[in-house]
Design a protein around this motif. Structure first.
Motif, PDB file in Angstrom:
ATOM      1  N   LYS A  62       0.828  -1.208   0.000  1.00 46.77           N
ATOM      2  CA  LYS A  62       0.000   0.000   0.000  1.00 46.77           C
ATOM      3  C   LYS A  62       0.864   1.262   0.000  1.00 46.77           C
ATOM      4  O   LYS A  62       0.517   2.243  -0.653  1.00 46.77           O
ATOM      5  N   GLU A  63       1.983   1.239   0.729  1.00 43.53           N
ATOM      6  CA  GLU A  63       2.895   2.384   0.756  1.00 43.53           C
ATOM      7  C   GLU A  63       3.426   2.699  -0.637  1.00 43.53           C
ATOM      8  O   GLU A  63       3.791   3.832  -0.922  1.00 43.53           O
ATOM      9  N   ASN A  64       3.482   1.693  -1.480  1.00 45.66           N
ATOM     10  CA  ASN A  64       3.996   1.863  -2.836  1.00 45.66           C
ATOM     11  C   ASN A  64       2.870   1.988  -3.864  1.00 45.66           C
ATOM     12  O   ASN A  64       3.047   1.680  -5.038  1.00 45.66           O
ATOM     13  N   ASN A  65       1.708   2.454  -3.379  1.00 48.95           N
ATOM     14  CA  ASN A  65       0.567   2.765  -4.244  1.00 48.95           C
ATOM     15  C   ASN A  65       0.032   1.568  -5.026  1.00 48.95           C
ATOM     16  O   ASN A  65      -0.409   1.713  -6.163  1.00 48.95           O
ATOM     17  N   ILE A  66       0.102   0.382  -4.413  1.00 48.15           N
ATOM     18  CA  ILE A  66      -0.503  -0.799  -5.015  1.00 48.15           C
ATOM     19  C   ILE A  66      -1.950  -0.844  -4.518  1.00 48.15           C
ATOM     20  O   ILE A  66      -2.194  -0.757  -3.315  1.00 48.15           O
ATOM     21  N   MET A 107       5.362 -14.507  -7.239  1.00 45.80           N
ATOM     22  CA  MET A 107       6.635 -13.785  -7.128  1.00 45.80           C
ATOM     23  C   MET A 107       6.930 -13.023  -8.426  1.00 45.80           C
ATOM     24  O   MET A 107       7.406 -11.895  -8.393  1.00 45.80           O
ATOM     25  N   ALA A 108       6.609 -13.622  -9.554  1.00 49.35           N
ATOM     26  CA  ALA A 108       6.793 -12.938 -10.837  1.00 49.35           C
ATOM     27  C   ALA A 108       5.877 -11.724 -10.925  1.00 49.35           C
ATOM     28  O   ALA A 108       6.291 -10.651 -11.375  1.00 49.35           O
ATOM     29  N   THR A 109       4.645 -11.886 -10.460  1.00 47.63           N
ATOM     30  CA  THR A 109       3.679 -10.788 -10.475  1.00 47.63           C
ATOM     31  C   THR A 109       4.159  -9.644  -9.590  1.00 47.63           C
ATOM     32  O   THR A 109       4.104  -8.480  -9.985  1.00 47.63           O
ATOM     33  N   ILE A 110       4.643  -9.976  -8.408  1.00 47.26           N
ATOM     34  CA  ILE A 110       5.139  -8.953  -7.482  1.00 47.26           C
ATOM     35  C   ILE A 110       6.315  -8.203  -8.101  1.00 47.26           C
ATOM     36  O   ILE A 110       6.406  -6.984  -8.005  1.00 47.26           O
ATOM     37  N   SER A 111       7.198  -8.932  -8.773  1.00 45.39           N
ATOM     38  CA  SER A 111       8.366  -8.276  -9.364  1.00 45.39           C
ATOM     39  C   SER A 111       7.989  -7.340 -10.511  1.00 45.39           C
ATOM     40  O   SER A 111       8.754  -6.444 -10.851  1.00 45.39           O
ATOM     41  N   GLN A 112       6.796  -7.517 -11.078  1.00 44.59           N
ATOM     42  CA  GLN A 112       6.346  -6.665 -12.183  1.00 44.59           C
ATOM     43  C   GLN A 112       5.557  -5.443 -11.712  1.00 44.59           C
ATOM     44  O   GLN A 112       5.088  -4.668 -12.537  1.00 44.59           O
ATOM     45  N   LEU A 113       5.429  -5.249 -10.412  1.00 42.42           N
ATOM     46  CA  LEU A 113       4.650  -4.130  -9.895  1.00 42.42           C
ATOM     47  C   LEU A 113       5.368  -2.791 -10.007  1.00 42.42           C
ATOM     48  O   LEU A 113       4.767  -1.755  -9.784  1.00 42.42           O
ATOM     49  N   GLY A 114       6.651  -2.843 -10.322  1.00 39.94           N
ATOM     50  CA  GLY A 114       7.409  -1.599 -10.434  1.00 39.94           C
ATOM     51  C   GLY A 114       7.884  -1.051  -9.102  1.00 39.94           C
ATOM     52  O   GLY A 114       8.164   0.140  -8.975  1.00 39.94           O
ATOM     53  N   LEU A 115       7.985  -1.919  -8.113  1.00 37.47           N
ATOM     54  CA  LEU A 115       8.507  -1.474  -6.817  1.00 37.47           C
ATOM     55  C   LEU A 115       9.994  -1.170  -6.954  1.00 37.47           C
ATOM     56  O   LEU A 115      10.694  -1.849  -7.711  1.00 37.47           O
ATOM     57  N   PRO A 116      10.474  -0.172  -6.214  1.00 39.04           N
ATOM     58  CA  PRO A 116      11.921   0.058  -6.223  1.00 39.04           C
ATOM     59  C   PRO A 116      12.651  -1.200  -5.764  1.00 39.04           C
ATOM     60  O   PRO A 116      12.139  -1.960  -4.931  1.00 39.04           O
ATOM     61  N   GLN A 117      13.836  -1.439  -6.314  1.00 45.14           N
ATOM     62  CA  GLN A 117      14.576  -2.674  -6.041  1.00 45.14           C
ATOM     63  C   GLN A 117      14.751  -2.945  -4.557  1.00 45.14           C
ATOM     64  O   GLN A 117      14.564  -4.074  -4.095  1.00 45.14           O
ATOM     65  N   GLU A 118      15.073  -1.904  -3.774  1.00 44.03           N
ATOM     66  CA  GLU A 118      15.292  -2.125  -2.339  1.00 44.03           C
ATOM     67  C   GLU A 118      14.001  -2.527  -1.632  1.00 44.03           C
ATOM     68  O   GLU A 118      14.009  -3.342  -0.717  1.00 44.03           O
ATOM     69  N   LYS A 119      12.856  -1.995  -2.064  1.00 43.63           N
ATOM     70  CA  LYS A 119      11.563  -2.376  -1.475  1.00 43.63           C
ATOM     71  C   LYS A 119      11.210  -3.807  -1.866  1.00 43.63           C
ATOM     72  O   LYS A 119      10.705  -4.577  -1.060  1.00 43.63           O
ATOM     73  N   LEU A 120      11.483  -4.141  -3.127  1.00 41.63           N
ATOM     74  CA  LEU A 120      11.210  -5.491  -3.613  1.00 41.63           C
ATOM     75  C   LEU A 120      12.038  -6.510  -2.832  1.00 41.63           C
ATOM     76  O   LEU A 120      11.526  -7.536  -2.391  1.00 41.63           O
TER      77      LEU A 120
END
Length: 83
Positions: free
Chosen positions: A9-13, A33-46
């Motif tokens: 939510k903090e990352n506007n999902i 996990m593939a879906t999460i990686s495609q959300l565009g989260l910054p690498q450190e958040k991911l």
């Protein structure tokens, strides 16, 4: 609130995307996990998110319950992975 949900939510999902992620997670954890990686989260958040999931799998159960999804599907998905 579950820390995984809070971070998303903090990352506007959106709530809908979060529910979809956990719905996929209950059916196919690798696809989630593939879906999460495609959300565009910054690498450190991911990395932090993946770290939380790996270190504390109970967080997934908590998130699934918080979202009102069926945890039995998560258990079945884990069994499929272990085969």
């Amino acid at each position: 609130m579950n820390p995984i949900i809070a971070m998303l939510k903090e990352n506007n999902i959106s709530d809908q995307q979060i529910s979809e992620i956990f719905e996929v997670l209950t059916q196919n954890p690798l696809a989630a996990m593939a879906t999460i990686s495609q959300l565009g989260l910054p690498q450190e958040k991911l990395q932090a998110l993946m770290g939380q999931v790996m270190q504390n799998p109970a967080l997934i159960k908590e998130a699934v319950e918080e979202l009102g999804l069926d945890f039995a599907k998560v258990e079945a998905a884990k069994e499929q992975l272990s085969k």
